[in-house]
Write a protein that holds these residues in place. Structure first.
Motif, short mmCIF file in Angstrom:
data_model
loop_
_atom_site.label_atom_id
_atom_site.label_comp_id
_atom_site.label_asym_id
_atom_site.label_seq_id
_atom_site.Cartn_x
_atom_site.Cartn_y
_atom_site.Cartn_z
N MET A 1 0.85 -1.19 0.00
CA MET A 1 0.00 0.00 0.00
C MET A 1 0.88 1.24 0.00
N ASN A 2 0.64 2.12 -0.96
CA ASN A 2 1.40 3.37 -1.09
C ASN A 2 0.52 4.52 -0.64
N LEU A 3 0.93 5.21 0.39
CA LEU A 3 0.11 6.26 0.97
C LEU A 3 0.79 7.62 0.82
N PRO A 4 0.05 8.73 1.07
CA PRO A 4 -1.34 8.81 1.52
C PRO A 4 -2.34 8.73 0.37
N LEU A 5 -3.59 8.41 0.73
CA LEU A 5 -4.68 8.38 -0.23
C LEU A 5 -5.47 9.68 -0.15
N PHE A 6 -6.04 10.06 -1.26
CA PHE A 6 -6.86 11.29 -1.34
C PHE A 6 -8.22 10.94 -1.91
N PHE A 7 -9.24 11.07 -1.08
CA PHE A 7 -10.62 10.80 -1.49
C PHE A 7 -11.36 12.12 -1.64
N ILE A 8 -11.74 12.45 -2.86
CA ILE A 8 -12.52 13.66 -3.13
C ILE A 8 -13.98 13.35 -2.82
N HIS A 9 -14.48 13.93 -1.75
CA HIS A 9 -15.84 13.65 -1.29
C HIS A 9 -16.82 14.60 -1.97
N ILE A 10 -17.36 14.16 -3.10
CA ILE A 10 -18.38 14.92 -3.80
C ILE A 10 -19.69 14.78 -3.03
N PRO A 11 -20.37 15.88 -2.75
CA PRO A 11 -21.59 15.82 -1.94
C PRO A 11 -22.65 14.87 -2.52
N LYS A 12 -23.26 14.11 -1.61
CA LYS A 12 -24.41 13.24 -1.91
C LYS A 12 -24.07 12.12 -2.90
N THR A 13 -22.88 11.53 -2.73
CA THR A 13 -22.48 10.40 -3.59
C THR A 13 -22.05 9.20 -2.76
N HIS A 74 -14.87 17.93 1.15
CA HIS A 74 -15.54 18.56 0.00
C HIS A 74 -14.56 19.54 -0.63
N VAL A 75 -13.54 19.03 -1.26
CA VAL A 75 -12.47 19.86 -1.81
C VAL A 75 -12.28 19.56 -3.29
N HIS A 76 -11.66 20.50 -3.98
CA HIS A 76 -11.42 20.35 -5.41
C HIS A 76 -10.09 19.63 -5.67
N LEU A 77 -10.02 19.00 -6.81
CA LEU A 77 -8.83 18.24 -7.17
C LEU A 77 -7.61 19.12 -7.44
N LYS A 78 -7.80 20.19 -8.21
CA LYS A 78 -6.66 20.92 -8.74
C LYS A 78 -5.64 21.38 -7.71
N PRO A 79 -6.04 21.99 -6.60
CA PRO A 79 -5.03 22.46 -5.65
C PRO A 79 -4.22 21.34 -5.02
N ILE A 89 -5.49 9.03 -5.99
CA ILE A 89 -6.63 9.94 -5.96
C ILE A 89 -7.88 9.22 -6.45
N PHE A 90 -8.94 9.25 -5.64
CA PHE A 90 -10.17 8.58 -6.08
C PHE A 90 -11.40 9.32 -5.57
N THR A 91 -12.54 8.98 -6.15
CA THR A 91 -13.79 9.63 -5.79
C THR A 91 -14.96 8.74 -6.18
N GLY A 132 -17.37 19.72 -11.54
CA GLY A 132 -16.71 20.94 -11.09
C GLY A 132 -15.63 20.67 -10.06
N MET A 133 -15.84 19.68 -9.21
CA MET A 133 -14.86 19.38 -8.17
C MET A 133 -13.63 18.67 -8.74
N LEU A 134 -13.74 18.17 -9.97
CA LEU A 134 -12.59 17.54 -10.62
C LEU A 134 -11.83 18.51 -11.50
N ASN A 135 -12.34 19.74 -11.61
CA ASN A 135 -11.60 20.84 -12.25
C ASN A 135 -11.15 20.55 -13.68
N GLY A 136 -11.95 19.80 -14.43
CA GLY A 136 -11.61 19.57 -15.82
C GLY A 136 -10.62 18.44 -16.06
N TYR A 137 -10.15 17.78 -15.01
CA TYR A 137 -9.25 16.65 -15.19
C TYR A 137 -10.01 15.51 -15.88
#
Length: 318
Positions: A1-13, A74-79, A89-91, A132-137
C-alpha cells in the motif's frame, strides 16, 4: 500500500459512508478532514495549514510524520493534484438526477434553503457540482472513480487497488426527503443544467465496467486514452496501475491491426498530474485516415481498449 490516499468527497455520492469506513480502517488520528475553515469536522491542522495558510504540502509532511494516511473532504482536485500520486486519488460519482435531488433535500433540511426545486436546479453553484470538483481533469487520469449505484462493487475495486480492507457501510441516508416524486420537466431541467456531470457519469460508468471485467480476470488496469486522431496521425497516453513498465499498444483501423507501439514519449502537459514514469507515457503513430474509418487502441497484454475514434470530415480539417 502506497500512501497517503486522497478521497474527493463529492456531496451526496455516498462519500460519508466511505469516509467512515476509512476512519474505522486507518484510525481517526490518521485521517485529515477538510470540509472548510468553519466546519467542525475539519481537522485542526488542516484548518490552520491548508484552509488558512494554503500550504498543501503540509499533507505530505504530516504523512511523513505518521499523522496522515488518508485525506478527504468537500475539496477540489486541482489544488491537491501535485501533492498526491495520481493513482492515489479517487472519488465517487452518482447519477446526476439523483445527486441533484439529494443535494436539494439536504440543503432544505440542513442549510435552510427555502427556494423551490426549480430555483435550486438553476442556481449556478448547484450546477455540475460533480465535474466541477474535478476541475476539468480527464476521468481516465484519476486513480479511480467509483459509482454510487454500484457502491459495493466499487469498494471492492478500491480495496484491491490500494491493498486495504474498507468495510461497506451505509450512512447519511435520508429517510424523509423533502422531494420524493419529481416531474419529468424537473428531470429534463436537471439534465439540461448538468451536461458536464452527465458526461462525467457516463464515462465513469464505462471505465468502471471495463475495470470490473479486468479485475474479474485478474488483469492489471491501464490508465490511458486516445488524445488525438487526425488525417495523418493518432496519439495519446497510457501507463500502468501497478508499476513503471512501459505499456505496449496495438492500433486497429476498421478492426484490423495496423501497428504496435510503445507508450514512452514525453507528455509534459501531464507532469503536473504526478503520474508514473516522469510523464514519459505518450504514444503516437503515423496513419492515413479517411472519413468513416474507425480507429481503436488496445493494450497488448490485456486487450483493454483505450477507446475508439471515428474519422469525420471535421477530424480531417484539424
Amino acid at each position: 500500500m502506497n500512501l497517503p490516499l486522497f478521497f474527493i468527497h463529492i456531496p451526496k455520492t455516498a462519500g460519508t459512508s466511505l469516509r467512515m469506513s476509512a476512519d474505522q480502517y486507518f484510525g481517526r488520528e490518521q485521517i485529515g478532514l477538510n470540509y472548510g475553515f468553519k466546519a467542525k469536522e475539519t481537522s485542526d491542522w488542516v484548518r490552520d495549514e491548508i484552509c488558512l495558510n494554503k500550504d498543501f504540502f503540509e499533507i505530505v509532511n504530516r504523512h511523513r510524520a505518521g499523522e496522515c494516511d488518508f485525506y478527504t473532504g468537500h475539496v477540489h482536485l486541482k489544488p491537491h493534484a501535485g501533492v498526491f500520486e495520481q493513482r492515489n486519488i479517487f472519488t465517487f460519482v452518482r447519477n446526476p438526477v439523483d445527486q441533484v435531488l439529494s443535494h436539494y433535500n439536504h440543503f432544505v433540511q440542513y442549510n435552510g434553503f427555502e427556494g423551490t426545486l426549480e430555483e435550486f436546479i438553476c442556481k449556478p453553484q448547484f450546477k455540475n457540482v460533480q465535474s466541477g470538483m474535478l476541475n476539468g481533469y480527464q476521468p481516465e487520469i484519476i486513480g479511480y472513480i467509483g459509482i454510487t449505484e454500484n457502491y459495493n462493487e466499487s469498494l471492492s475495486i478500491i480495496n484491491d487497488l490500494y491493498g486495504i480492507e474498507l468495510v461497506s457501510r451505509q450512512l447519511n441516508v435520508n429517510s424523509n426527503p423533502v422531494v420524493r416524486n419529481v416531474e419529468e420537466s424537473d428531470v429534463k431541467l436537471i439534465l439540461k443544467n448538468n451536461v458536464h456531470d452527465v458526461a462525467l457519469y457516463n464515462k465513469a460508468k464505462e471505465l468502471h465496467h471495463s475495470r470490473v471485467k479486468l479485475n474479474t480476470d485478474k488483469l492489471p488496469w491501464t490508465y490511458g486514452l486516445i488524445g488525438h486522431v487526425g488525417q495523418h496521425r493518432i496519439g495519446g497516453w497510457a501507463f500502468s496501475s501497478e508499476g513503471d513498465d512501459v505499456i505496449e499498444l496495438v492500433v486497429f483501423k476498421n478492426s484490423k491491426i495496423i501497428g504496435k507501439i510503445k507508450a514512452n514519449e514525453a507528455r509534459h502537459n501531464l507532469m503536473q498530474c504526478n503520474i508514473p514514469r516522469g510523464a514519459y507515457v505518450g504514444y503516437s503513430m503515423n496513419i492515413n485516415a479517411e472519413v468513416g474509418d474507425i480507429y481503436e487502441v488496445k493494450v497488448l497484454a490485456t486487450g483493454q481498449s483505450l477507446g475508439k475514434k471515428e474519422i469525420t470530415q471535421q477530424t480531417l480539417v484539424k
